[in-house]
Design an enzyme around this catalytic site. Structure first.
Site, PDB file in Angstrom:
ATOM      1  CD  GLU A  88     -10.062   3.745  -1.373  1.00 15.29           C
ATOM      2  OE1 GLU A  88     -10.964   4.182  -0.659  1.00 15.29           O
ATOM      3  OE2 GLU A  88      -9.008   3.297  -0.907  1.00 15.29           O
ATOM      4  CG  HIS A  90      -4.361   2.021  -2.278  1.00 13.33           C
ATOM      5  ND1 HIS A  90      -4.469   2.623  -1.051  1.00 13.33           N
ATOM      6  CD2 HIS A  90      -5.611   2.026  -2.808  1.00 13.33           C
ATOM      7  CE1 HIS A  90      -5.732   2.965  -0.826  1.00 13.33           C
ATOM      8  NE2 HIS A  90      -6.445   2.618  -1.885  1.00 13.33           N
ATOM      9  CG  ASP A 137      -2.328   0.571   0.798  1.00 11.94           C
ATOM     10  OD1 ASP A 137      -2.347   1.737   0.348  1.00 11.94           O
ATOM     11  OD2 ASP A 137      -3.351  -0.121   0.923  1.00 11.94           O
TER      12      ASP A 137
HETATM   13  C1  ACM Z   1     -10.939  -0.565   0.119  1.00 14.07           C
HETATM   14  O1  ACM Z   1     -11.413  -0.530   1.251  1.00 14.07           O
HETATM   15  N1  ACM Z   1     -10.445   0.534  -0.434  1.00 14.07           N
HETATM   16  C2  ACM Z   1     -10.913  -1.789  -0.660  1.00 14.07           C
END
Ligand code: ACM
Length: 546
Positions: free
Chosen positions: A320, A253, A182
């Site tokens: 995201e 991420h 991440d």
């Molecule tokens: C997530 O909670 N962004 C998969």
């Protein structure tokens, strides 16, 4: 029902029709294990756990009168995870349709012995253990019964992972979704790219609490698993019939990877040479550049990942992904034009689609967060539905397999009570009862579409969980309720017997105590489980169930 037969998760049937009944069986120093073909691993597991806890030798069977009989009988219906278990005066018989079923029979057997069977050494001088008479026939509702552990936001040392695998097995869960990368950390050694861990596996400091919190932990945080650590984790999981599904998050991420290899970022619009591994929470704007160099780099990463993880599914994240840099980047815009794409969202689909094809060509299946369906998906790909049910419904209708993990219900980082005393309160209030009444299959799916729901998983994101105590507190006891949702054949949410579950939980809390789990008590946090003064981010309300 005695406390010992208060099983969690509940079996689909405690069958009167099976022999059972009567006085039960006494386990003592003379009890032998009669291990049939293919049962040796389960026999070893029994000796290592029940043997250690009881101090009984559980010798291989010769001619003793008391026997634990282990058998695999593929004739059994209901798939390889099904089992039956009979305890009577003569013997204890555990029979699985496959080795996995036999392993689950052994988990149930351990619960029948009482909480002290969950210790690692005997604490009583008792020489005999009474096992109640039962006849149980049992099989899981879903084939994917998962737990996501985020080891990127806060690293969990290897011993902690092995411990969670034991706890998962005790709850008959079978998929560890291992969130390894991440913005805030890269946790798996990749031999051809050593800086991913040299640089990417640690950060200089950490935001303490929600990102709006003024507090910092001014202390480096980090850690990673070597490839041998990963092999050990995967093998330890496999012995417990748990598949480890690795997640390498692209194209968002990814700040830790870009901090290690600045050329992976959008270098025409940001100076990525000075980018740190991120030290706060949220969604970083620093995403991967959609270049051939990035694709080749991550193919190299995935080549090593495939060698380490034999799972059918490989998770590529896909959630995201902020598009600001792509909008400004001449290189990204040129790529959009060259590929004839509509926009930046289509560029993200192209990026994920590349790895979909790449993984399929290697006999694996891609799984990603529900954002990945937005641009269309290749045939074998599957979706983790996290932003509610809608993504999962759309995916199932389009013929894709789905794992249901809506944030409104099974994000275990979210607080479990409304009280001021909940530590670092974030997200929706999701009580033990809410989780117990979570239904993984959306009502609007037809029976055929619903077959695409592989199962469900609970997600443990660790921004506000900096150590094992915090992970335990958020995860338990709700994971026990979740396990029952994933395993047992429960009625519709409103008809579920939560009071009955709570009664069984009073036996289960004793098991968790013996296992050393720092769960949340029904009455709330113990004084040392509180975090007064640390800012969280509660979200009020939640959509109705389904
Ligand atoms: C997530 O909670 N962004 C998969």
């Amino acid at each position: 029902m005695t406390s010992e037969t208060e099983l969690v998760p509940a079996p689909s049937g405690i069958a009167e029709a099976l022999p059972g009944g009567g006085v039960g069986h006494v386990l003592d120093a003379g009890t032998e294990v009669d291990a049939g073909p293919g049962t040796e691993r389960v026999a070893q597991w029994l000796r290592a756990t029940v043997g250690a806890a009881t101090g009984l030798p559980l010798r291989p069977h010769t001619d003793g009168a008391s026997r634990v009989v282990l058998r695999i009988d593929p004739q059994e219906a209901d798939g390889p995870e099904a089992y039956d278990l009979v305890v009577d005066e003569r013997l204890i018989r555990l029979r699985g349709a496959g080795e996995a079923g036999l392993f689950y029979a052994a988990q149930t057997f351990r619960q029948l012995l009482g909480p002290d069977a969950f210790r690692r050494a005997p604490v009583t001088s008792r020489r005999r253990w009474d096992v109640p008479a039962v006849g149980i026939r049992d099989a899981p509702r879903f084939r994917w019964r998962g737990l996501l552990l985020d080891v990127a936001r806060h690293f969990m040392p290897k011993e902690g992972i092995l411990r969670q695998l034991d706890l998962m097995a005790a709850h008959k869960l079978n998929v560890l979704h291992f969130h390894l990368t991440d913005d805030q950390g890269w946790r798996v050694e990749i031999r051809r790219y050593p800086k991913l861990t040299e640089t990417g596996s640690w950060r200089a400091r950490t935001k303490f609490g929600h990102r709006a919190s003024p507090l910092w932990e001014d202390k480096p945080h980090g850690g990673f698993y070597t490839q041998d650590d990963i092999r050990e984790i995967v093998a330890y999981a496999a012995e417990r019939h748990i598949t480890v599904v690795p997640e390498i998050d692209v194209p968002g991420h990814s700040q830790a990877a870009i901090a290690a290899y600045p050329e992976l970022g959008n270098t025409d619009v940001v100076d990525t040479t000075a980018l740190p591994v991120w030290d706060t929470w949220g969604i970083s704007a620093n995403v991967l550049a959609p270049t051939d160099n990035t694709l080749r780099f991550y193919e190299g990463v995935f080549e090593e990942v495939l060698e380490l993880f034999p799972s059918e599914f490989v998770h590529v994240g896909g959630d995201e992904c902020r598009k600001d840099q792509w909008r400004r980047s001449p290189a990204a815009q040129a790529r959009i034009e060259e590929l004839g794409l509509r926009d930046e969202d289509a560029l993200q689909s192209w990026f994920v689609g590349h790895f979909d094809t790449w993984l399929s060509a290697r006999g694996r299946r891609l799984i990603g967060w529900d954002e990945i369906i937005e641009g269309g998906l290749a045939k074998g790909a599957a979706v983790s539905s996290w932003r509610g049910y809608a993504g999962g419904v759309a995916a199932a209708r389009a013929g894709h397999d789905v794992v249901m993990c809506p944030e409104q219900y099974v994000y275990l980082d979210h607080r479990q009570a409304a009280g001021e005393e909940e530590p670092v309160p974030i997200g929706f209030v999701r009580t033990l009862e809410d989780v117990y009444r979570f239904e993984p299959v959306p009502a609007q799916l037809t029976e055929d579409e619903a077959r695409h729901v592989l199962g469900t998983q609970a997600n443990v994101w660790t921004e506000v969980m900096e150590d094992q105590g915090r992970v335990d507190y958020q995860t338990y006891p709700r994971l026990a309720a979740f396990a029952e949702v994933a395993w047992s054949d429960l009625p519709a949410p409103a008809e579920r017997d939560f009071a009955g579950f709570e009664r069984r939980m009073s036996a289960h809390y004793r098991r968790l105590d013996a296992l050393g789990v720092g769960y949340r008590r029904p009455a709330g946090p113990l004084p040392w489980q509180r975090r007064p003064g640390v800012l969280g981010r509660p979200i009020e309300g939640a959509p109705p169930n389904r």
